[in-house]
Design an enzyme around this catalytic site. Structure first.
Site, PDB file in Angstrom:
ATOM      1  N   HIS A  20       0.717  -1.258   0.152  1.00 53.51           N
ATOM      2  CA  HIS A  20       0.074  -0.255  -0.085  1.00 53.51           C
ATOM      3  C   HIS A  20       0.922   1.283  -0.005  1.00 53.51           C
ATOM      4  O   HIS A  20       0.739   2.222  -0.908  1.00 53.51           O
ATOM      5  CB  HIS A  20      -1.042  -0.072   1.174  1.00 53.51           C
ATOM      6  CG  HIS A  20      -2.068  -1.132   1.297  1.00 53.51           C
ATOM      7  ND1 HIS A  20      -2.302  -1.851   2.352  1.00 53.51           N
ATOM      8  CD2 HIS A  20      -2.893  -1.678   0.371  1.00 53.51           C
ATOM      9  CE1 HIS A  20      -2.927  -2.707   2.426  1.00 53.51           C
ATOM     10  NE2 HIS A  20      -3.438  -2.461   0.818  1.00 53.51           N
ATOM     11  N   LYS A  44     -16.613  -7.807   5.082  1.00 53.77           N
ATOM     12  CA  LYS A  44     -15.168  -8.316   5.691  1.00 53.77           C
ATOM     13  C   LYS A  44     -15.114  -8.080   7.139  1.00 53.77           C
ATOM     14  O   LYS A  44     -15.516  -7.037   7.953  1.00 53.77           O
ATOM     15  CB  LYS A  44     -14.224  -7.332   5.057  1.00 53.77           C
ATOM     16  CG  LYS A  44     -13.817  -7.903   3.701  1.00 53.77           C
ATOM     17  CD  LYS A  44     -12.453  -7.277   3.491  1.00 53.77           C
ATOM     18  CE  LYS A  44     -11.864  -7.538   1.971  1.00 53.77           C
ATOM     19  NZ  LYS A  44     -10.610  -6.959   1.386  1.00 53.77           N
ATOM     20  N   ARG A  95      -2.504  -6.601  -8.335  1.00 51.91           N
ATOM     21  CA  ARG A  95      -1.514  -7.827  -8.036  1.00 51.91           C
ATOM     22  C   ARG A  95      -1.871  -8.809  -9.025  1.00 51.91           C
ATOM     23  O   ARG A  95      -3.092  -8.934  -9.395  1.00 51.91           O
ATOM     24  CB  ARG A  95      -1.720  -8.167  -6.712  1.00 51.91           C
ATOM     25  CG  ARG A  95      -1.098  -7.289  -5.624  1.00 51.91           C
ATOM     26  CD  ARG A  95      -1.475  -7.496  -4.402  1.00 51.91           C
ATOM     27  NE  ARG A  95      -3.045  -7.379  -4.200  1.00 51.91           N
ATOM     28  CZ  ARG A  95      -3.590  -7.577  -3.156  1.00 51.91           C
ATOM     29  NH1 ARG A  95      -3.376  -7.772  -2.039  1.00 51.91           N
ATOM     30  NH2 ARG A  95      -4.925  -7.145  -2.997  1.00 51.91           N
ATOM     31  N   SER A 132      -3.095  -7.629   3.142  1.00 51.36           N
ATOM     32  CA  SER A 132      -3.386  -7.622   4.378  1.00 51.36           C
ATOM     33  C   SER A 132      -3.733  -8.997   5.086  1.00 51.36           C
ATOM     34  O   SER A 132      -3.371  -9.198   6.379  1.00 51.36           O
ATOM     35  CB  SER A 132      -4.403  -6.617   4.816  1.00 51.36           C
ATOM     36  OG  SER A 132      -4.118  -5.363   4.176  1.00 51.36           O
TER      37      SER A 132
END
Ligand code: ADP
Length: 161
Positions: A20, A44, A95, A132
């Site tokens: 990040h 989440k 990604r 994360s």
């Protein structure tokens, strides 16, 4: 009057990783102003409360001598966050793998909803495998995360084991 180009980098940042931070640094080279929007996702489960996620990003930015405005937003459409901040562009990281499939419909929807464009920057290969959620798992089982997160984040994670 000069026109300032600004972008919003939205995410959960639960917690912020070096991936990040790399994106924020690169955005700073492209935009006059970078806003980091820390969002709550009802879908989440979050480890850190929003205020702490905001504070950790601020501390990590100071640690790396980077400049960005960081704020938390809950239960808001991202295009409304952009309007509130006066930002024209959404920034996202890509990604290898699933990111592109997830990001494209979101980018198309935000453009249709409010004409806001999305800029997707490829992850730096050094951090392309960093997420994360992996960091949280490694930390929970006693692994070392210092290569993946800023020092302030590592300390916060250690205190939560
Ligand atoms: P979200 O839950 O909205 O995906 P994240 O905090 O997981 O929030 O990620 C925020 C943004 O940062 C996303 O665009 C994600 O693709 C990007 N990102 C996450 N990890 C990396 C990384 N290692 N390198 C580059 N971009 C990343």
């Amino acid at each position: 009057m000069s026109i300032r180009r600004s972008c919003v980098f939205p995410g959960s940042f639960d917690p912020a990783t070096l991936g990040h931070l790399d994106l924020i640094r690169r955005a700073g080279q492209l935009f006059d102003q970078v806003f980091v929007a820390v969002l709550t996702h009802s879908s989440k489960t979050q480890l850190l409360p929003m205020q702490e996620r905001v504070q950790l990003i601020q501390a990590a930015l100071a640690e790396q001598n980077l400049t960005a405005q960081v704020a938390g937003f809950s239960e808001k459409l991202l295009v409304d966050v952009c309007a509130e901040l006066g930002a024209q562009v959404i920034l996202r990281g890509l990604r290898p793998g699933a990111d592109a499939d997830l990001e494209l419909p979101l980018a198309m929807m935000n453009r249709q909803l409010a004409g806001v464009e999305t800029l997707m920057l490829p992850a730096d290969p050094k951090f392309a495998h960093v997420s994360s959620s992996l960091v949280k798992q490694i930390n929970a089982y006693g692994g070392e995360v210092k290569e993946f997160v800023p020092d302030v984040v590592r300390k916060a994670l250690l205190s939560r084991r």
